[in-house]
Enzyme design. Sequence first.
Site, PDB file in Angstrom:
ATOM      1  N   SER A 143     -30.695  53.066 -13.742  1.00  0.00           N
ATOM      2  CA  SER A 143     -30.905  53.637 -15.072  1.00  0.00           C
ATOM      3  C   SER A 143     -29.658  53.538 -15.942  1.00  0.00           C
ATOM      4  O   SER A 143     -28.524  53.610 -15.456  1.00  0.00           O
ATOM      5  CB  SER A 143     -31.316  55.109 -14.956  1.00  0.00           C
ATOM      6  OG  SER A 143     -32.578  55.225 -14.342  1.00  0.00           O
ATOM      7  N   GLU A 258     -38.934  54.404  -3.664  1.00  0.00           N
ATOM      8  CA  GLU A 258     -38.419  55.667  -4.186  1.00  0.00           C
ATOM      9  C   GLU A 258     -39.552  56.650  -4.448  1.00  0.00           C
ATOM     10  O   GLU A 258     -39.445  57.837  -4.157  1.00  0.00           O
ATOM     11  CB  GLU A 258     -37.633  55.433  -5.471  1.00  0.00           C
ATOM     12  CG  GLU A 258     -37.057  56.709  -6.056  1.00  0.00           C
ATOM     13  CD  GLU A 258     -36.153  56.467  -7.244  1.00  0.00           C
ATOM     14  OE1 GLU A 258     -35.330  57.345  -7.553  1.00  0.00           O
ATOM     15  OE2 GLU A 258     -36.265  55.401  -7.871  1.00  0.00           O
TER      16      GLU A 258
END
Length: 412
Positions: A143, A258
Amino acid sequence: MSQHDLDTWRTQARQWLATVLEPRRATASAEEATDLAVFHNLPEDEELLLLDRCRAYQRARFDAGYQALTLPPDKGGAGLTAAHVAAFAEEESAFEVPPSTELISVTVRLVAMAVSLFGTPEQRHDHARAFLRTDLLACQLFSEPGAGSDLAALRTRARRDGEDWVIDGQKVWTSGAQFADHGLLLARTDPDVVKQAGITAFLVPMDAPGVEVRPIRQMSGGASFNEVFLSGVRVPDRLRIGHPGQGWEVATTTLGFERTASGSGNRRKGGTFTDVLALARSLGRTDDPLVRQRLADLYVRTALRAATVDRVARASASGGRPGPEASLTKLMASDLLTRTGQVAAELMGARICADTGEPGTFAWTEHVLGAPGYRLAGGTDQIQRNLIGERVLKLPPEPRADRVPFSQLSGN
């Protein structure tokens, strides 16, 4: 494998667990529910002690042959079936397993799996094995401030310079970066192609010159997340994961792991239905018909999530890449966390607003403050709904001129 062979293996696993762990204790009372944080909120010295406990168990599990059960042996796993995964998880649940951390989960369930699937034989030998055993720890450098939900819009760049790549950019919301040895990083290596096709994945040593980790203070008080700045960081080509331009496939596969990890595992995240029930009993509220209705709803949702996690785990535990079903478990997990905090807050009323010293009350603030963050971790709730809508329900994609169908990039 016959049922008899599986039962024999299960018995051996149970006997091994009994040599390294204590039996699970009885359910805690409301007074004992003091750690209800969704994300860890520990001082650095306590976080290191917790990591040491986790790593000791992970190493023992790896050495005994119970880590990465469904990965093929040539990729560092045991080469067993999904039934073995379910059997081991059931046996493990009867013992006091050290509570995991985000960094342990990212290392073992995400980065190790990505390197095992996309890495070269040398990378699997040198890194995947070390990640599975937690001899090395790895964070996830995906991110960015302007590329969270729209990860394909990342702006961190990597340019080839001889046998190295030079990386410049910034990452954010990186759990455990201050303790990690490596980071699985995505960088743009070709700005002249569609944005998903110009991304490459790298294993970046976190102690490399030019890497700077800055903690982010959470509103609950802790600092388990970090910003990571990369300025002229040189990474040898041998630490590139996958082919140049294959980073989007590496990313989507890792995010699938994830989401599966976010919806399962032994890492306690916040309060549970059992904690809320203990709280209601301690406050003498279990005779209230509205409270009983709220508790029943929470119990049903908890049971449905557990059943869904089990179904998805059995379907995806063959060692391959997780599908969009993982989005279901992630979405259910974040919804359940939010509802759990809401019911606890309703039960306590003003007790949740100030630390009066009354056991099992003010501790819920860490759950309430942390739950919204879980709706972002591993992909926002909106992203999960898009994945479910487009890839499970086969609904038309969002009308975006620059959108490239996922099937064209991943082969799925």
